[in-house]
Every structure is written in C-alpha cells, then in structure tokens.
Write a protein that holds these residues in place. Sequence first.
Motif, PDB file in Angstrom:
ATOM      1  N   LYS A 199       2.384   9.069  -8.922  1.00 56.65           N
ATOM      2  CA  LYS A 199       2.209   8.507 -10.259  1.00 56.65           C
ATOM      3  C   LYS A 199       2.170   9.628 -11.289  1.00 56.65           C
ATOM      4  O   LYS A 199       1.725  10.737 -10.999  1.00 56.65           O
ATOM      5  CB  LYS A 199       0.913   7.698 -10.325  1.00 56.65           C
ATOM      6  CG  LYS A 199       0.919   6.463  -9.432  1.00 56.65           C
ATOM      7  CD  LYS A 199      -0.349   5.661  -9.589  1.00 56.65           C
ATOM      8  CE  LYS A 199      -0.316   4.408  -8.696  1.00 56.65           C
ATOM      9  NZ  LYS A 199      -1.551   3.611  -8.823  1.00 56.65           N
TER      10      LYS A 199
ATOM     11  N   SER B 190       7.024   4.674  -2.325  1.00 51.70           N
ATOM     12  CA  SER B 190       6.663   3.750  -3.394  1.00 51.70           C
ATOM     13  C   SER B 190       5.148   3.623  -3.529  1.00 51.70           C
ATOM     14  O   SER B 190       4.444   3.364  -2.553  1.00 51.70           O
ATOM     15  CB  SER B 190       7.279   2.373  -3.119  1.00 51.70           C
ATOM     16  OG  SER B 190       6.896   1.447  -4.094  1.00 51.70           O
ATOM     17  N   GLY B 191       4.665   3.819  -4.746  1.00 51.72           N
ATOM     18  CA  GLY B 191       3.248   3.673  -5.023  1.00 51.72           C
ATOM     19  C   GLY B 191       2.407   4.892  -4.725  1.00 51.72           C
ATOM     20  O   GLY B 191       1.243   4.949  -5.113  1.00 51.72           O
TER      21      GLY B 191
END
Length: 348
Positions: free
Chosen positions: A78, A74-75
Amino acid sequence: MTTLHIAIIGAGMAGVTCARTLRQAGHKVTIFEKSRGLGGRMATRSSAFGSFDHGAQYFTVRDQRFELAIGTASGVCKPWSANAVRVLDPNGRVIEAGLPGGERHWVATPRMNDLVKFWGKPLVLDGNVLLQTRVMQLMPDRLKIGGWQLQAETEGGGQQVFAGFDQVILAIPPAQASILLKASGLGELAQPLTNVRMDPCWTLMLAYPQAVQPGLITLGPQWNAARSTHHRIAWMARESSKPGRERIERWTVQASAPWSAEHVNDTPERITGKLLKAFAEITGIRATPSHVDVHRWLFAKTAQPLGPSYLWSKEQGIGMCGDWCLGHRVEDAFISGLELALAVLQKR
C-alpha cells in the motif's frame, strides 16, 4: 527439461525473488537462512507497543517487472503518505519538502517483511526453507558429479551436511559471500566483490503509548518522515503513520552512515543514549519513551555497487545476487534476483 536442485543462501528480497522464479520454471529450490524468518533487510521487529520496520523503511516502484510482480501480491502493498518527507537541518528546521516528481513510497502491510513472506510462502509449504541454518562451507558433492554439498550450522550449534545440489546461489551481502567463498576454496569467485562497499547503520526504535490517549494524537512534529543533516541521524519515520500499523506513537530512527561507521563497535547502551539525545534535538520530543530498542546493521546500505545486476559462473554453477549489485533499493534486490534466475535458466 532436466529438473535442477538449486540451493539459495539468503532469504531476503533477492534470494526469494530468485527462488520463486526458478521454482516457477519447474526447478527444485532449497533456501538456507541464518535468521528466524524471511525478509532480510525488509525486516520488522515486534514489541508490546507495536511493530518497527527497522530495516528498509519503504520501497519505490520504477521497473515494470517489479510493478507486475507487486500486482501478484494483492492487498499486501500500500502507498504510504510519506511524500511530504522533509529534509531537516540539525536543529529540526525544514530545508526542503516533498520529493522530485511526486514519487510514491510503498510499504508492505501489516509488516514490511510481509511481501517477501508472501512470495516465499510456496517454498515454505514445499518444506524447502531452512531457517536458523548458517551455511559455513561449499564442497563438491561426493555422489553428484559437478554438484555441491553444503556444510551448515543449525539451530543449537549442531553441524549438518546438505547434499545433492546442482547449483548454489549466494543472496547475501558481499562481505559474507566473500568469506564463504574463500572458506570453500573458491576465492577467485570473490574477486569482483572487492570494490563493493556497504555502510553500517545503527537503528533506534522508540514507543510513546501516551500519544494515543484522548486529546493527544501525536508527539512533536506533524510530519511522518524526514531526512536529517544532523551528523548522527539520517532518517526518522513515524511508524504509526504507515497503513495497517498499530496506532501507538512509534518512531524508527536510522543513524547516518559516517556516524554508524565511527561507532560501529560501541555498546547498544551508548548508542541509545547518543541517538536519543539527537532525536530530541531534532524533533523536540523530550518525553521518556516506554520502549527503547536498538539494532546494528553491519551491511545496511550500498555505498559502492558492483555494477552488473548479478554474478554467474556457469562452469562452477555458482551465482551471486543482491541489491548491492545495482544500488541500495528494494527494487534493486528484486531486479538482481530476477535477472540471475533468468540467466541460470537461459545459460545452463
């Protein structure tokens, strides 16, 4: 369940994916990596003006298993607005724009190697990642029947033997795997690798700090990435356009496979001059960069893949994986490492 101790040579996407899968199944895994960090060709080079993803520029997500795995980071990943990528003629004129189906490009942030580093962190915390350690030979273990020990060259040129492995996995380019297997008296395992071909690539890195001064946002073209039909250059990307990167204008320029092969043994200075000239011809950017660097990848992109997603000899306890098994994508490396790990777990 019997806990195995498995050596994995190579800490790129395939090697770390294989390692984390086997570790999650309860086995002990030790990674050997000749470089200074995890990532392989998902590589990032730092400079005083910002970073350059001088290996893999982006990745796509097509396989559901890869999509699920990305969700665990997660994160870290992108989307990159390179969907407007152009295809240019040698003079920089647009031939095509856009990608079929609007497929997304993804990058790891803030560096391309951060995805592999994120997945490899538990192994690092275990103390089971040995960097700057080049495995030179595999030998039958002197104490463990049917096991393996590895002779390696460590940082500073020293020699060390690592013993007690039940199985060994090679997550390195096929040419390097073939050399290692033959040096270990295991040439028969290298036979399937003879038809695999990987092309070299020279990569140029440029920084223009003047492009962040007031009133000047970017130099040259207003696109973020382009494929080129110029005989010297295949790909160009504005690094500062990627999410989470530094604002200073930076470009990564990857030479074409035929040109890289023709000039594979040229000096870095000669390569720099020729690629700078071609870059200026295509983009119109003729300003002198404040930072110039060049890197040669001897095994950059798969031209002829193996076909199967991995190689596994249950009898010898030796396997091989990498993007070269299936193609040249980051996702291919993930699938190869995952499916080899599952084969080891199912067929032992």
